[in-house]
Design a protein around this motif. Structure first.
Motif, PDB file in Angstrom:
ATOM      1  N   UNK A 132       0.480  -0.718  -0.079  1.00 56.74           N
ATOM      2  CA  UNK A 132      -0.156   0.085   0.207  1.00 56.74           C
ATOM      3  C   UNK A 132       0.467   1.268   0.081  1.00 56.74           C
ATOM      4  N   UNK A 133       0.516   2.055  -0.861  1.00 61.44           N
ATOM      5  CA  UNK A 133       1.172   3.628  -0.460  1.00 61.44           C
ATOM      6  C   UNK A 133       1.042   4.543   0.237  1.00 61.44           C
ATOM      7  N   UNK A 134      -0.328   4.266   1.338  1.00 61.31           N
ATOM      8  CA  UNK A 134      -1.093   4.766   2.265  1.00 61.31           C
ATOM      9  C   UNK A 134      -1.520   6.551   2.083  1.00 61.31           C
ATOM     10  N   UNK A 135      -1.799   6.380   0.416  1.00 59.92           N
ATOM     11  CA  UNK A 135      -1.871   7.090  -0.226  1.00 59.92           C
ATOM     12  C   UNK A 135      -3.394   8.167   0.223  1.00 59.92           C
ATOM     13  N   UNK A 136      -3.911   7.597   1.162  1.00 60.69           N
ATOM     14  CA  UNK A 136      -5.143   7.884   1.540  1.00 60.69           C
ATOM     15  C   UNK A 136      -6.157   8.704   0.883  1.00 60.69           C
ATOM     16  N   UNK A 137      -6.930   9.362   1.782  1.00 59.21           N
ATOM     17  CA  UNK A 137      -8.434   9.334   1.131  1.00 59.21           C
ATOM     18  C   UNK A 137      -8.489  10.917   0.635  1.00 59.21           C
ATOM     19  N   UNK A 138      -6.751  11.354   0.219  1.00 63.01           N
ATOM     20  CA  UNK A 138      -6.900  13.250  -0.737  1.00 63.01           C
ATOM     21  C   UNK A 138      -7.204  12.584  -2.130  1.00 63.01           C
ATOM     22  N   UNK A 139      -7.144  11.385  -2.616  1.00 62.79           N
ATOM     23  CA  UNK A 139      -6.658  10.793  -3.973  1.00 62.79           C
ATOM     24  C   UNK A 139      -8.338  11.396  -4.813  1.00 62.79           C
ATOM     25  N   UNK A 140      -9.717  11.781  -3.749  1.00 61.47           N
ATOM     26  CA  UNK A 140     -10.664  12.265  -4.729  1.00 61.47           C
ATOM     27  C   UNK A 140     -11.262  12.823  -3.537  1.00 61.47           C
ATOM     28  N   UNK A 141     -11.554  14.698  -4.403  1.00 59.08           N
ATOM     29  CA  UNK A 141     -11.976  16.174  -3.079  1.00 59.08           C
ATOM     30  C   UNK A 141     -12.787  16.790  -4.077  1.00 59.08           C
ATOM     31  N   UNK A 142     -13.247  17.664  -3.418  1.00 60.68           N
ATOM     32  CA  UNK A 142     -14.165  18.522  -4.211  1.00 60.68           C
ATOM     33  C   UNK A 142     -14.286  19.863  -3.378  1.00 60.68           C
ATOM     34  N   UNK A 143     -13.393  20.371  -3.712  1.00 60.40           N
ATOM     35  CA  UNK A 143     -12.673  22.465  -2.378  1.00 60.40           C
ATOM     36  C   UNK A 143     -14.341  22.553  -2.328  1.00 60.40           C
ATOM     37  N   UNK A 144     -15.419  22.158  -3.065  1.00 55.65           N
ATOM     38  CA  UNK A 144     -16.664  23.124  -2.453  1.00 55.65           C
ATOM     39  C   UNK A 144     -17.581  21.816  -1.388  1.00 55.65           C
ATOM     40  N   UNK A 145     -17.207  21.211  -1.444  1.00 57.97           N
ATOM     41  CA  UNK A 145     -18.114  19.969  -0.920  1.00 57.97           C
ATOM     42  C   UNK A 145     -16.658  19.028   0.364  1.00 57.97           C
ATOM     43  N   UNK A 146     -17.530  19.784   1.553  1.00 55.59           N
ATOM     44  CA  UNK A 146     -16.814  18.348   2.651  1.00 55.59           C
ATOM     45  C   UNK A 146     -17.419  17.780   2.959  1.00 55.59           C
ATOM     46  N   UNK A 147     -16.940  16.359   3.489  1.00 63.89           N
ATOM     47  CA  UNK A 147     -17.510  15.552   3.051  1.00 63.89           C
ATOM     48  C   UNK A 147     -17.109  14.869   4.639  1.00 63.89           C
ATOM     49  N   UNK A 148     -16.442  16.014   5.114  1.00 68.80           N
ATOM     50  CA  UNK A 148     -15.729  15.033   6.361  1.00 68.80           C
ATOM     51  C   UNK A 148     -17.562  15.549   7.551  1.00 68.80           C
ATOM     52  N   UNK A 149     -17.351  14.506   8.363  1.00 68.15           N
ATOM     53  CA  UNK A 149     -19.144  15.522   9.334  1.00 68.15           C
ATOM     54  C   UNK A 149     -20.045  14.866   8.594  1.00 68.15           C
ATOM     55  N   UNK A 150     -20.234  14.166   7.356  1.00 70.01           N
ATOM     56  CA  UNK A 150     -21.551  14.572   6.766  1.00 70.01           C
ATOM     57  C   UNK A 150     -22.283  12.848   7.905  1.00 70.01           C
ATOM     58  N   UNK A 151     -23.078  13.031   8.529  1.00 71.80           N
ATOM     59  CA  UNK A 151     -23.941  11.671   8.792  1.00 71.80           C
ATOM     60  C   UNK A 151     -24.263  11.054   7.306  1.00 71.80           C
ATOM     61  N   UNK A 152     -24.510   9.745   6.579  1.00 70.09           N
ATOM     62  CA  UNK A 152     -24.665   9.106   6.087  1.00 70.09           C
ATOM     63  C   UNK A 152     -26.385   8.229   6.059  1.00 70.09           C
ATOM     64  N   UNK A 153     -27.200   8.737   5.956  1.00 69.30           N
ATOM     65  CA  UNK A 153     -28.805   8.154   6.910  1.00 69.30           C
ATOM     66  C   UNK A 153     -28.729   7.297   5.816  1.00 69.30           C
ATOM     67  N   UNK A 154     -28.179   5.948   5.651  1.00 69.44           N
ATOM     68  CA  UNK A 154     -28.007   4.993   5.143  1.00 69.44           C
ATOM     69  C   UNK A 154     -28.191   3.531   5.591  1.00 69.44           C
ATOM     70  N   UNK A 155     -29.404   2.884   4.860  1.00 69.71           N
ATOM     71  CA  UNK A 155     -29.205   1.230   5.654  1.00 69.71           C
ATOM     72  C   UNK A 155     -28.382   1.004   5.586  1.00 69.71           C
ATOM     73  N   UNK A 156     -27.346  -0.096   6.536  1.00 67.43           N
ATOM     74  CA  UNK A 156     -26.602  -0.776   6.592  1.00 67.43           C
ATOM     75  C   UNK A 156     -25.241   0.101   6.398  1.00 67.43           C
ATOM     76  N   UNK A 157     -24.473   1.275   6.730  1.00 67.58           N
ATOM     77  CA  UNK A 157     -23.421   1.583   6.405  1.00 67.58           C
ATOM     78  C   UNK A 157     -22.072   0.526   6.742  1.00 67.58           C
ATOM     79  N   UNK A 158     -21.029   0.883   6.127  1.00 62.15           N
ATOM     80  CA  UNK A 158     -20.229  -0.166   6.199  1.00 62.15           C
ATOM     81  C   UNK A 158     -19.343   0.362   7.346  1.00 62.15           C
ATOM     82  N   UNK A 159     -19.149  -0.853   8.235  1.00 64.30           N
ATOM     83  CA  UNK A 159     -17.315   0.335   8.722  1.00 64.30           C
ATOM     84  C   UNK A 159     -15.897  -0.450   8.454  1.00 64.30           C
ATOM     85  N   UNK A 160     -15.510  -1.747   8.000  1.00 62.67           N
ATOM     86  CA  UNK A 160     -14.955  -2.924   7.793  1.00 62.67           C
ATOM     87  C   UNK A 160     -14.234  -1.998   6.300  1.00 62.67           C
ATOM     88  N   UNK A 161     -12.932  -2.249   6.138  1.00 67.05           N
ATOM     89  CA  UNK A 161     -12.403  -1.535   4.987  1.00 67.05           C
ATOM     90  C   UNK A 161     -13.152  -2.703   3.693  1.00 67.05           C
TER      91      UNK A 161
END
Lengths: 451, 474
Positions: free
Chosen positions: B10-39
């Motif tokens: 693994x390169x350890x590149x992390x989450x930075x590969x997909x972003x949109x400066x106008x949309x911060x996804x941190x802290x969003x509550x995803x209101x969906x059934x069956x959210x995944x916790x494991x990779x």
């Protein structure tokens, strides 16, 4: 010399005819009876040069509007997701593009490995171990899964959610009716827009079906509660068949984890261009115990004469070239290069990127939904959770609204009026490719359209 | 076997590969059934690592761009680069199928004109471009059994298939709800008419025929066969897999075929892409036009648009409108060649096959001692080693093995167990063909001197020989 790709001069042709021992090209066709031979030239346009061809095709292509010049909020199973440049670059390499089905493993380790890795990565996304490479598209993969369920269960009856794409329903009818499979439908809950689980439970309690086919997000954009639906299915001896959008696994537990028996899906979102409804990818994945019912190619590992591992097409005794009329399907040419596109796509985005992409789609779609909530006159008929696509009720004809938006260079969504008790309504889809300012502009223009 | 993409560190590149400066996804509550916790377990690589990985894989692959590919019945001719380029024009590639019809007239125009050109080349009256591949077109053609339902002849439950037919023929017939009866081949390599007559009963819906056959021979009795079939009230079905021998020379429609499908990746040079996507247009005579799968492209003198016969159409074969990205390449191919060019393609395809048959005669004689069409069926019985092993050595000399039992999309009966089906296609030059002949002869000589050496070939690839029907390692 006619045509651009012909290789022989007249003199070469004469020499070759001499070697064969035939006087003229005409004599090569002596077996063709005279009475059926074409006694004229084909009535087609005369040959053209590369630049003339390019000019004609560019002219035709300019008669179309495209999603680069318009804001595209149309989804309905095919989405304007970004196709990474890496994907186009790799699949246009001639070693891949101009190869045949890899019948000769010694010459084809590279493409076999790429297909094997597609199966592996897709298996991560579906959460089930077996993946074929590949079915034609999401619709035919659903047919494949329905037939698998019938074969596994020895029962020619399936139950289907009424909230699958219309096209998929039509394709099911085309293929299953001639094979004598009876299709029954389960309705939706008018409040949430999801499968009516009470009706499902009732039907499964009373009748025997080979499988229950449902879709998530469904044709109203609602993300189904797959675990709850599966719990109902598991009370009967019917198989659970889910048609899903692979991007959903960026956020949710995989269908396999949630107990689905056969997962299918439209693979177009994974690095495949829209192509005006052209070639895409049918995803099909299942449990190990159903592997022998799977249609199409499967790549696996064998050993060469030195005992080293090698990739090869495997398990071919299911397939038409061996089993003929007993085959699991007639599929021969498939969507191999689109499967490789999906593989490269998943490789490019990776674990974090794939999750990030799903989050971004969710975030943008919900931003738009919230903004639209401020417009007077719109309604949101269903309360169920959604991912990146949702239904909006309109105060006037959807056709008029969409036509207005088209004039403003916006493909505003798909007309879903008169379905599921809806009056005037459109299905709107959002992908990462829409910027905040495009979404804001859409809100303004939709406001104008319904005034 | 190269390192799997999943085994790379693994390169350890992390989450930075997909972003949109106008949309911060941190802290969003995803209101969906069956959210995944494991990779999920997807790789974590940098872009250049991905590019290098797949570039490396292309180096262990082989296409028409790399060299000769005489795979019988697969028509691996040159795939013109200009067609790939034009199919990728944004006005084609970046069009959503759900767009309003008036924003995609150019799409429908290309499809409409291609339908007309196919009508002319095949001698048919109407085409649907919808099927996803040859076998899918074949299935669509067989779903036209609806015609018999409408005529109230529901007892026609049998499809006749030649014993040499592609495996897709019987598989498609079963999928369309038919039973198959197999018609044998006579000593001269054509259909046994006696056997055909004895099987031609009122229960027969259609005879499926590949012409030229997968034995590389033209059905000389085609007119008689068509007469028998039609007198029985049955349909004659054309498997267009081998159309490359016939363009501008003879047309299936004129031979009496009622339904045809073609494979664009064969005759019309669309790249086969390691297995697909292909496209399998299905064509019919006028009396069956209403049954075509839809939508098809239509033209009212002003506009081009999709249309479908709601009452009689067999329905949809897939979502969308057919593999437009593939079909547009076929359209380019026909326009570039023109009528004379297409005819010359077929002439040279047949010339090249006969030239190879003549050149190889001394070591591998033809199974049927007569002129062949666009491919030649040779008898590997004299080879001293199996045709399978012989073919593997060709790989070291950069010639793709021809079609053999167990390696290719045709089916050979038991008495043709060592047959070799070679289809050079018209885009090979005389020098290419001479080289193929000399490579075969070289390998022949090698067998005389050291059969064991040839038996263990190839030596030039990443892996060694994979034995026939190798067991899968789970």
């Amino acid at each position: 010399m006619a045509g651009s790709y012909n290789t022989h001069s007249e003199q070469t042709r004469s020499e070759m005819l001499g070697e064969i021992g035939v006087e003229s090209i005409d004599h090569l066709f002596d077996d063709v009876p005279g009475e059926v031979r074409l006694d004229r030239t084909l009535d087609l346009p005369q040959a053209i040069s590369e630049w003339e061809l390019e000019s004609i095709l560019k002219s035709h292509s300019r008669c179309n509007q495209n999603v680069d010049d318009f804001s595209c909020l149309i989804g309905g199973g095919k989405y304007n997701h970004q196709v990474p440049a890496v994907v186009d670059a790799i699949v246009s390499r001639g070693e891949f593009l101009t190869s045949y089905t890899p019948y000769q493993p010694e010459m084809s380790q590279g493409i076999l490995q790429a297909l094997f890795e597609y199966q592996q990565l897709m298996s991560k996304v579906t959460g089930l171990p077996v993946v074929n490479s590949s079915s034609y598209d999401g619709a035919t993969a659903l047919v494949d899964a329905a037939w698998m369920a019938c074969s596994i269960q020895g029962r020619k009856r399936i139950l289907v959610s009424s909230a699958i794409w219309d096209e998929h329903r039509e394709v099911l009818d085309t293929y299953l009716e001639p094979r004598g499979v009876k299709i029954s439908m389960v309705g939706i809950c008018n409040r949430t827009g999801g499968v009516d689980r009470n009706e499902l439970e009732e039907r499964l309690g009373k009748e025997e079906f080979a499988g229950f086919l449902f879709q998530s997000p469904n044709s109203l954009g609602i993300v189904e509660d797959v675990e709850k639906i599966n719990r109902i299915i598991q009370k009967s001896d019917c198989l659970s068949v889910l048609s899903f959008t692979p991007l959903l696994s960026g956020l949710l537990k995989t269908p396999g984890e949630m107990g689905v028996d056969i997962v299918v899906g439209e693979g177009q979102p994974l690095g495949i261009h829209l192509n005006a409804g052209g070639s895409s990818l049918g995803i099909l994945s299942t449990k190990d115990c159903y592997r022998r019912f799977v249609p199409g190619r499967i790549v696996g590992k064998v050993t060469d004469i030195k005992g080293n591992l090698a990739y090869s097409l495997v398990f071919e005794d299911r397939e038409q070239q061996v089993a003929r009329d007993k085959a699991t399907s007639n599929i021969c040419s498939n969507q191999a290069m689109n499967a490789i596109r999906a593989c490269i796509f998943l490789g490019c985005y990776g674990e974090a990127g794939f999750a990030g992409l799903a989050r971004l789609n969710y975030a943008k779609a919900h931003y738009l939904r919230d903004r639209l909530g401020t417009l007077k006159g719109l309604s949101f008929p269903f309360s169920g959770p959604f991912f990146n696509e949702f239904v909006v009720g309109l105060p006037k004809s959807a056709g008029d609204v969409l036509a207005y938006l088209t004039q403003q260079s916006i493909f505003g969504g798909l007309d879903c009026s008169q379905k599921f008790g809806l009056d005037h309504a459109i299905l709107i889809s959002v992908t990462e490719n829409l910027s905040k300012s495009e979404l804001d502009h859409f809100v303004t223009q939709l406001g104008e359209a319904i005034r | 076997m190269k390192q799997s993409i999943l085994d790379k560190p693994h390169s350890g590149r992390g989450q930075n590969s997909v972003f949109d400066r106008e949309f911060c996804v941190d802290g969003i509550e995803f209101e969906l059934p069956g959210l995944r916790e494991d990779p999920l377990g997807l790789p974590d690589l940098t872009e250049v690592e991905v590019v290098r990985h797949f570039t490396e894989l292309t180096r262990e692959s082989y296409g028409v761009d790399n060299g000769s590919y005489p795979l019988g019945s697969c028509t691996m001719k040159y795939n013109p680069k200009r067609n790939d380029k034009l199919a990728a024009l944004p006005g084609f590639q970046r069009v959503h199928p759900g767009q309003p019809a008036e924003t995609m007239r150019g799409i429908w125009r290309v499809m409409y004109e291609l339908q007309l050109m196919l009508n002319e080349i095949l001698g048919m009256d109407a085409f649907s471009l919808q099927p996803a591949a040859g076998a899918n077109g074949e299935l669509a053609g067989l779903f036209i059994k609806k015609y018999f339902d409408v005529k109230k002849e529901k007892d026609r439950k049998v499809i006749l298939v030649a014993d040499s037919a592609h495996g897709t023929n019987p598989a498609s017939a079963t999928m369309a709800g038919f039973d198959c009866r197999i018609i044998s081949t006579n000593e001269s390599g054509t259909m046994d008419l006696e056997d055909l007559r004895s099987n031609l009963r009122p229960d027969v819906a259609a005879l499926m025929l590949t012409n030229p056959s997968t034995l590389g021979l033209f059905e000389t009795n085609i007119t008689e066969i068509a007469g028998l079939i039609h007198a029985n009230g049955s349909l004659l079905y054309y498997d267009g897999a081998n159309l490359n021998a016939l363009m501008g020379i003879v047309r299936p429609g004129d031979m009496g075929f009622d339904v045809v499908h073609i494979n664009t990746h064969k005759t019309l040079s669309t790249p086969h892409s390691g297995g697909g996507p292909g496209a399998g247009p299905v064509g019919v005579k006028k009396f069956l036009q209403a049954y075509l799968p839809g939508p098809v492209a239509d033209y009212d003198g002003e506009d081009y648009f999709p249309s479908v016969d709601k009452e009689f159409s067999i329905g949809r074969m897939k979502s969308g409108f057919g593999h437009f990205d593939v079909l547009v390449k076929a359209y380019c191919y026909i326009l570039t060649n023109g009528p004379d060019g297409l005819k010359e393609c077929s002439e040279n395809a047949v010339l090249n096959a006969n030239y190879l048959q003549a050149g190889l005669r001394d070591i591998i004689p033809p199974v049927f001692d007569r002129l062949c069409m666009h491919e030649c069926l040779l008898n590997g019985d004299l080879l001293r080693i199996s045709a399978y092993s012989f073919a593997k050595r060709l790989i070291d000399y950069k010639v793709h093995p021809p079609t053999l039992v167990g390696a290719g999309c045709v089916y050979f009966s038991d008495d043709l167990g060592s047959a070799i089906l070679i289809e050079p296609t018209e885009t090979e030059t005389k020098a290419d063909l001479d080289r193929i002949v000399s490579v075969f002869k070289m390998v022949w000589d090698e067998v005389l001197h050291d059969a064991e050496f040839v038996n263990n070939a190839p030596y030039s690839r990443e892996i060694s020989k994979v034995p026939m029907a190798s067991k899968e390692v789970i």
